[in-house]
Scaffold this motif. Structure first.
Motif, mmCIF file in Angstrom:
data_model
loop_
_atom_site.group_PDB
_atom_site.id
_atom_site.type_symbol
_atom_site.label_atom_id
_atom_site.label_comp_id
_atom_site.label_asym_id
_atom_site.label_seq_id
_atom_site.Cartn_x
_atom_site.Cartn_y
_atom_site.Cartn_z
ATOM 1 N N GLY A 124 53.939 -75.137 72.852
ATOM 2 C CA GLY A 124 55.530 -75.908 73.427
ATOM 3 C C GLY A 124 56.669 -75.144 72.945
ATOM 4 O O GLY A 124 56.589 -75.072 71.707
ATOM 5 N N PRO A 125 57.850 -75.561 73.534
ATOM 6 C CA PRO A 125 57.229 -76.749 74.305
ATOM 7 C C PRO A 125 57.251 -76.481 75.647
ATOM 8 O O PRO A 125 56.436 -76.874 76.713
ATOM 9 C CB PRO A 125 58.643 -77.109 75.286
ATOM 10 N N ALA A 126 56.761 -75.114 76.003
ATOM 11 C CA ALA A 126 56.072 -74.090 77.547
ATOM 12 C C ALA A 126 55.027 -74.617 77.693
ATOM 13 O O ALA A 126 54.302 -75.198 76.589
ATOM 14 C CB ALA A 126 55.874 -72.745 77.699
ATOM 15 N N THR A 127 54.511 -75.267 79.092
ATOM 16 C CA THR A 127 52.404 -74.897 78.725
ATOM 17 C C THR A 127 51.798 -74.325 80.303
ATOM 18 O O THR A 127 51.133 -74.527 79.674
ATOM 19 C CB THR A 127 53.061 -77.011 79.627
ATOM 20 N N GLU A 128 52.871 -73.366 81.119
ATOM 21 C CA GLU A 128 52.791 -73.430 82.195
ATOM 22 C C GLU A 128 52.975 -71.673 81.343
ATOM 23 O O GLU A 128 53.584 -71.435 80.929
ATOM 24 C CB GLU A 128 53.646 -73.160 83.225
ATOM 25 N N PRO A 129 51.872 -70.688 82.115
ATOM 26 C CA PRO A 129 51.430 -69.691 82.265
ATOM 27 C C PRO A 129 52.757 -68.535 82.480
ATOM 28 O O PRO A 129 53.054 -69.112 83.620
ATOM 29 C CB PRO A 129 50.557 -69.583 81.739
ATOM 30 N N LEU A 130 52.461 -67.668 81.688
ATOM 31 C CA LEU A 130 53.784 -66.789 81.901
ATOM 32 C C LEU A 130 53.298 -66.065 83.775
ATOM 33 O O LEU A 130 51.566 -65.704 83.761
ATOM 34 C CB LEU A 130 53.909 -64.993 81.127
ATOM 35 N N GLU A 131 54.060 -65.683 84.370
ATOM 36 C CA GLU A 131 53.323 -64.750 85.894
ATOM 37 C C GLU A 131 52.840 -63.859 85.299
ATOM 38 O O GLU A 131 53.136 -62.557 84.383
ATOM 39 C CB GLU A 131 54.227 -64.760 86.633
ATOM 40 N N GLY A 132 51.585 -63.538 86.322
ATOM 41 C CA GLY A 132 51.006 -62.273 85.878
ATOM 42 C C GLY A 132 51.111 -60.808 86.920
ATOM 43 O O GLY A 132 51.738 -61.562 88.047
ATOM 44 N N PHE A 133 51.788 -59.528 86.821
ATOM 45 C CA PHE A 133 51.361 -58.387 87.155
ATOM 46 C C PHE A 133 49.790 -57.833 86.669
ATOM 47 O O PHE A 133 50.519 -57.629 85.304
ATOM 48 C CB PHE A 133 52.479 -57.827 87.475
ATOM 49 N N THR A 134 50.066 -56.847 87.866
ATOM 50 C CA THR A 134 48.889 -56.020 87.304
ATOM 51 C C THR A 134 49.771 -54.052 87.562
ATOM 52 O O THR A 134 51.049 -53.901 88.459
ATOM 53 C CB THR A 134 48.197 -55.288 88.882
ATOM 54 N N VAL A 135 49.231 -53.411 86.641
ATOM 55 C CA VAL A 135 50.531 -52.422 86.074
ATOM 56 C C VAL A 135 48.682 -50.992 86.255
ATOM 57 O O VAL A 135 47.905 -50.969 86.206
ATOM 58 C CB VAL A 135 50.842 -52.317 84.964
ATOM 59 N N THR A 182 58.463 -70.235 80.394
ATOM 60 C CA THR A 182 58.425 -71.540 81.895
ATOM 61 C C THR A 182 58.743 -71.598 81.445
ATOM 62 O O THR A 182 58.770 -73.684 81.993
ATOM 63 C CB THR A 182 56.894 -70.973 82.019
ATOM 64 N N HIS A 183 59.070 -72.792 80.073
ATOM 65 C CA HIS A 183 59.950 -73.649 79.942
ATOM 66 C C HIS A 183 60.967 -73.913 80.263
ATOM 67 O O HIS A 183 61.945 -74.364 80.921
ATOM 68 C CB HIS A 183 59.557 -73.918 77.975
ATOM 69 N N GLY A 184 62.515 -72.411 79.614
ATOM 70 C CA GLY A 184 63.238 -72.957 79.925
ATOM 71 C C GLY A 184 64.672 -71.522 80.757
ATOM 72 O O GLY A 184 65.383 -71.386 80.881
ATOM 73 N N GLY A 185 63.699 -70.539 81.095
ATOM 74 C CA GLY A 185 63.886 -69.658 81.753
ATOM 75 C C GLY A 185 64.289 -68.339 81.022
ATOM 76 O O GLY A 185 65.158 -67.840 81.230
ATOM 77 N N CYS A 186 64.325 -69.045 79.480
ATOM 78 C CA CYS A 186 64.998 -67.450 78.834
ATOM 79 C C CYS A 186 64.251 -65.867 78.666
ATOM 80 O O CYS A 186 62.778 -66.567 78.669
ATOM 81 C CB CYS A 186 64.970 -68.116 77.432
ATOM 82 N N THR A 187 64.528 -65.401 78.380
ATOM 83 C CA THR A 187 64.382 -64.214 78.251
ATOM 84 C C THR A 187 63.142 -63.724 76.810
ATOM 85 O O THR A 187 63.918 -64.261 75.849
ATOM 86 C CB THR A 187 64.178 -62.936 78.449
#
Length: 128
Positions: free
Chosen positions: A107-118, A75-80
């Protein structure tokens, strides 16, 4: 107006129309993979996880039999994200995320990763 310029203008207009008719942006890799097998439970260690780059997902197993999925895009720079041990780590700038919640821990990321259900079917991990 020359014939070449007229055809070039018509082609550009057709391209713009085609892109806007399709919404302009390709779907996220996760949207394309919904309902499909994205990995195997045998690849996801307890207390850690694995990155499945084809679907841009990181699947974790914080506790035995408890599988979680998050976007593998930092969520910081778009890297994988590249590493999953006790935390999900992005080597681009050093951000770390919680394997159970996807919350940003460092950090530097402050936002969580988007979650998905499996869903687990045998050893198949299926993205809901």
């Amino acid at each position: 107006m020359s014939r070449r310029r007229l055809l070039g203008t018509a082609g550009a207009a057709a391209t713009v129309t085609a892109v806007s008719a399709c919404g302009g942006e390709p779907p996220d890799p996760q949207e394309v993979r919904r309902g499909q097998v994205v990995g195997q439970t045998t690849d996801v260690p307890v207390g850690g996880g694995a990155v499945f780059s084809d679907s841009k997902l990181v699947v974790t197993q914080p506790q035995e039999g408890d599988f979680r999925a998050f976007t593998a895009v930092c969520t910081h720079g778009g890297c994988t994200v590249q590493e999953v041990d006790e935390v999900i780590g992005c080597l681009c700038h050093g951000s770390e995320f919680d394997v159970a919640t996807g919350e940003a821990l460092k950090g530097p990321a402050t936002e969580p990763l988007e979650g998905f259900t499996v869903t687990i079917d045998g050893t198949d991990i299926i993205l809901d």
